[in-house]
Design a protein around this motif. Structure first.
Motif, PDB file in Angstrom:
ATOM      1  N   GLU A  71       0.833  -1.213   0.000  1.00  0.00           N
ATOM      2  CA  GLU A  71       0.000   0.000   0.000  1.00  0.00           C
ATOM      3  C   GLU A  71       0.864   1.258   0.000  1.00  0.00           C
ATOM      4  OE1 GLU A  71      -3.455   2.070   2.787  1.00  0.00           O
ATOM      5  OE2 GLU A  71      -2.889  -0.006   3.128  1.00  0.00           O
ATOM      6  N   LYS A  72       1.919   1.266   0.774  1.00  0.00           N
ATOM      7  CA  LYS A  72       2.822   2.418   0.822  1.00  0.00           C
ATOM      8  C   LYS A  72       3.469   2.651  -0.538  1.00  0.00           C
ATOM      9  CE  LYS A  72       7.175   3.927   2.679  1.00  0.00           C
ATOM     10  NZ  LYS A  72       8.462   3.367   2.980  1.00  0.00           N
ATOM     11  N   ASN A  73       3.932   1.580  -1.154  1.00  0.00           N
ATOM     12  CA  ASN A  73       4.556   1.713  -2.469  1.00  0.00           C
ATOM     13  C   ASN A  73       3.551   2.175  -3.516  1.00  0.00           C
ATOM     14  OD1 ASN A  73       7.033   0.968  -1.487  1.00  0.00           O
ATOM     15  ND2 ASN A  73       6.771  -1.192  -2.000  1.00  0.00           N
ATOM     16  N   ALA A  74       2.328   1.691  -3.413  1.00  0.00           N
ATOM     17  CA  ALA A  74       1.302   2.102  -4.376  1.00  0.00           C
ATOM     18  C   ALA A  74       0.949   3.572  -4.194  1.00  0.00           C
ATOM     19  CB  ALA A  74       0.064   1.232  -4.215  1.00  0.00           C
ATOM     20  N   LEU A  75       0.936   4.064  -2.970  1.00  0.00           N
ATOM     21  CA  LEU A  75       0.580   5.468  -2.727  1.00  0.00           C
ATOM     22  C   LEU A  75       1.742   6.411  -3.019  1.00  0.00           C
ATOM     23  CD1 LEU A  75      -1.483   5.126   0.559  1.00  0.00           C
ATOM     24  CD2 LEU A  75      -2.339   5.594  -1.747  1.00  0.00           C
ATOM     25  N   SER A  76       2.960   5.917  -3.014  1.00  0.00           N
ATOM     26  CA  SER A  76       4.105   6.800  -3.236  1.00  0.00           C
ATOM     27  C   SER A  76       4.457   6.950  -4.704  1.00  0.00           C
ATOM     28  CB  SER A  76       5.326   6.267  -2.485  1.00  0.00           C
ATOM     29  OG  SER A  76       5.731   5.023  -3.026  1.00  0.00           O
ATOM     30  N   ILE A  77       3.836   6.182  -5.588  1.00  0.00           N
ATOM     31  CA  ILE A  77       4.103   6.314  -7.024  1.00  0.00           C
ATOM     32  C   ILE A  77       3.348   7.534  -7.526  1.00  0.00           C
ATOM     33  CG2 ILE A  77       3.764   5.256  -9.289  1.00  0.00           C
ATOM     34  CD1 ILE A  77       3.972   2.545  -7.936  1.00  0.00           C
ATOM     35  N   PRO A  78       4.085   8.491  -8.121  1.00  0.00           N
ATOM     36  CA  PRO A  78       3.389   9.673  -8.638  1.00  0.00           C
ATOM     37  C   PRO A  78       2.592   9.311  -9.899  1.00  0.00           C
ATOM     38  CG  PRO A  78       5.717   9.801  -9.113  1.00  0.00           C
ATOM     39  CD  PRO A  78       5.501   8.579  -8.292  1.00  0.00           C
TER      40      PRO A  78
END
Length: 84
Positions: A71-78
């Protein structure tokens, strides 16, 4: 004719006291050791159940951690915005 009745418990007790002190001591030792085995098996089973529960909790926490990382990686992708 009168039938003579014997008290079997009393006869066995007297026999143990008079002739079987060693047998009585060994019998008591067997009962104590058997009780210890039963108690040890019971406690071991409780510990195994507790260990299995802890392993399940650990696996659940690992899955939760993986989901949080995803979830963190998905939210940090611009997001790609072509208008800018």
């Amino acid at each position: 004719m009168k039938i003579k009745r014997y008290d079997l418990v009393k006869i066995i007790t007297n026999d143990f006291i008079l002739h079987g002190k060693v047998h009585l001591i060994l019998f008591i030792a067997i009962i104590i050791s058997a009780s210890c085995v039963v108690i040890t098996v019971y406690k071991t089973r409780q510990l195994i159940i507790q260990e299995e529960n802890l392993i399940l909790k650990k696996q659940k926490k690992k899955n939760e951690w993986r989901n949080l990382i995803i979830e963190k990686n998905a939210l940090s992708i611009p997001l790609h915005n072509p208008k800018k």
